[in-house]
Design a protein around this motif. Structure first.
Motif, PDB file in Angstrom:
ATOM      1  N   ASN A 129      16.222  41.883 -92.404  1.00 34.65           N
ATOM      2  CA  ASN A 129      15.887  41.309 -93.715  1.00 34.65           C
ATOM      3  C   ASN A 129      15.642  39.810 -93.640  1.00 34.65           C
ATOM      4  O   ASN A 129      16.045  39.044 -94.526  1.00 34.65           O
ATOM      5  CB  ASN A 129      16.977  41.626 -94.742  1.00 34.65           C
ATOM      6  N   ILE A 130      14.979  39.389 -92.554  1.00 35.18           N
ATOM      7  CA  ILE A 130      14.608  37.986 -92.362  1.00 35.18           C
ATOM      8  C   ILE A 130      13.090  37.897 -92.416  1.00 35.18           C
ATOM      9  O   ILE A 130      12.402  38.765 -91.850  1.00 35.18           O
ATOM     10  CB  ILE A 130      15.121  37.472 -91.006  1.00 35.18           C
ATOM     11  N   PRO A 131      12.536  36.883 -93.080  1.00 32.46           N
ATOM     12  CA  PRO A 131      11.070  36.771 -93.166  1.00 32.46           C
ATOM     13  C   PRO A 131      10.411  36.751 -91.787  1.00 32.46           C
ATOM     14  O   PRO A 131      10.930  36.164 -90.838  1.00 32.46           O
ATOM     15  CB  PRO A 131      10.865  35.443 -93.900  1.00 32.46           C
ATOM     16  N   THR A 132       9.277  37.415 -91.689  1.00 35.52           N
ATOM     17  CA  THR A 132       8.537  37.430 -90.425  1.00 35.52           C
ATOM     18  C   THR A 132       7.839  36.096 -90.203  1.00 35.52           C
ATOM     19  O   THR A 132       7.702  35.281 -91.124  1.00 35.52           O
ATOM     20  CB  THR A 132       7.513  38.573 -90.419  1.00 35.52           C
ATOM     21  N   LEU A 133       7.397  35.885 -88.969  1.00 33.33           N
ATOM     22  CA  LEU A 133       6.813  34.614 -88.564  1.00 33.33           C
ATOM     23  C   LEU A 133       5.293  34.692 -88.530  1.00 33.33           C
ATOM     24  O   LEU A 133       4.725  35.739 -88.209  1.00 33.33           O
ATOM     25  CB  LEU A 133       7.330  34.221 -87.175  1.00 33.33           C
ATOM     26  N   THR A 134       4.648  33.584 -88.843  1.00 33.75           N
ATOM     27  CA  THR A 134       3.194  33.495 -88.740  1.00 33.75           C
ATOM     28  C   THR A 134       2.829  32.752 -87.459  1.00 33.75           C
ATOM     29  O   THR A 134       3.570  31.876 -86.997  1.00 33.75           O
ATOM     30  CB  THR A 134       2.588  32.763 -89.946  1.00 33.75           C
ATOM     31  N   VAL A 135       1.695  33.098 -86.884  1.00 35.35           N
ATOM     32  CA  VAL A 135       1.267  32.497 -85.621  1.00 35.35           C
ATOM     33  C   VAL A 135       0.702  31.101 -85.876  1.00 35.35           C
ATOM     34  O   VAL A 135      -0.123  30.896 -86.776  1.00 35.35           O
ATOM     35  CB  VAL A 135       0.210  33.383 -84.931  1.00 35.35           C
ATOM     36  N   ASN A 136       1.170  30.148 -85.085  1.00 31.23           N
ATOM     37  CA  ASN A 136       0.696  28.770 -85.158  1.00 31.23           C
ATOM     38  C   ASN A 136      -0.041  28.454 -83.861  1.00 31.23           C
ATOM     39  O   ASN A 136       0.517  28.621 -82.770  1.00 31.23           O
ATOM     40  CB  ASN A 136       1.878  27.814 -85.357  1.00 31.23           C
ATOM     41  N   SER A 137      -1.271  27.985 -83.957  1.00 26.14           N
ATOM     42  CA  SER A 137      -2.097  27.764 -82.766  1.00 26.14           C
ATOM     43  C   SER A 137      -1.554  26.658 -81.873  1.00 26.14           C
ATOM     44  O   SER A 137      -1.706  26.719 -80.646  1.00 26.14           O
ATOM     45  CB  SER A 137      -3.529  27.440 -83.178  1.00 26.14           C
TER      46      SER A 137
END
Length: 336
Positions: free
Chosen positions: A228-236
């Motif tokens: 129940n932890i927010p997922t991560l977005t990819v950072n270039s």
């Protein structure tokens, strides 16, 4: 349970992981930290849950049919015995064991290991490879004997399918055993070529694997979602920094957070242009599943995977067959 990673003073940022709570600063227990506390050598290095026992690598006969037009692929995970340039007595008998993973779609049935070129050292012309399903790992051994004269010796081998066609091992066609007999210097290899983080190094022909990168990101986000932890977005920018460090580890044959140029995590992210207020880095070897197993085995690393204070991720992967561990994984995380 979860710890927020924040930007500390520069002297703290050179550590593996900087973790701070609201009231105390905690350093995770690294007794099981397989990616930093052991030296980067084949001898004695057994990452947590990475390799089954030799008995477990002998697979039952495969009762499956290879899919039509399936593709073969293999990765050399490690030398189980006899590291490169091992010292031997003249005439000494020894067993060389390699560990492979079937990374293709074809089951390995009636596959063989074959002597290809170089110094044969009493190697058989071919030896059977235990039947191995796709994604499984297998250990293959040959009985050898050191030559009677002093010198540096290298024997090259291939992994062949049932029709005798050789498989690519990463970016190589062969794998090898290297030994020293008597008081001689090791043969030079391309693994000693330094990696230049700023401009690359054309002499280190490492390979990337976009599928592995995406799988690692997916596995980390699955673990976070399950908690129940927010997922991560990819950072270039994080991705570029992570890829550079993986290539550095592969080309310079080391496993650690300090780069071959002495850089820290902070140095590399600053150099890449990252402006996030917090960050962390974890590393591993092998496949994405190997990496997750290694991180789960150490609470400090698993806390980083499940840290709710980061929002972005960058993953790097580099495979270099002349390195000790083949594939090197770097995960950099941060938050704005």
């Amino acid at each position: 349970m979860f710890k927020k990673i924040v930007l500390l003073s520069m002297f703290l940022l050179t550590s593996c992981i900087s973790i701070k709570t609201d009231s105390v600063t905690a350093t995770p227990d690294r007794s099981g930290f397989v990616t930093a506390t052991l030296p980067p050598t084949r001898v004695g290095f057994v990452p947590a849950t990475l390799t089954p026992s030799p008995e477990a690598t002998i697979h039952p006969t495969l009762a499956v049919t290879a899919p039509a037009n399936c593709k073969d692929s293999a990765v050399l995970l490690r030398d189980v015995t006899i590291p490169d340039n091992a010292q031997m007595e003249a005439g000494e008998k020894f067993t060389k064991t390699w560990e492979f993973q079937n990374t293709g779609k074809c089951p390995w049935k009636d596959y063989t290991l074959a002597f290809d070129s170089g110094d044969q050292m009493n190697a058989p012309l071919s030896a059977p490879v235990p039947d191995t399903a796709p994604k499984d790992k297998v250990q293959v051994s040959v009985e050898l004997a050191a030559p009677s004269a002093d010198g540096a010796y290298t024997g090259y081998f291939t992994l062949n399918d049932s029709a005798g066609n050789s498989l690519a091992i990463g970016i190589e066609k062969t794998f090898w055993v290297k030994i020293l007999v008597g008081n001689v210097s090791p043969q030079s290899t391309s693994a000693s070529t330094p990696f230049v983080p700023g401009g690359g190094n054309s002499n280190c022909a490492y390979t990337q694997n976009g599928g592995y990168v995406q799988e690692i990101i997916s596995l980390i986000n699955q673990a976070r979602a399950a908690a129940n932890i927010p997922t991560l977005t990819v950072n270039s920018i994080l991705t570029a920094a992570a890829q550079s460090h993986s290539a550095d580890m592969a080309c310079n044959n080391f496993l650690g957070h300090t780069g071959s140029d002495g850089s820290s995590i902070y140095d590399r992210l600053l150099r890449a242009g990252y402006t996030g207020v917090g960050f962390s880095e974890i590393i591993a070897i092998g496949t994405p599943q190997n990496a997750m197993s290694q991180w789960r085995a150490d609470q400090g690393h698993w806390d980083v995977v499940l840290n709710a204070g980061v929002t972005e991720i960058g993953v790097g992967y580099a495979y270099y067959s002349s390195s000790d561990f083949g594939g090197y994984i770097t995960v950099d995380m941060g938050g704005q």
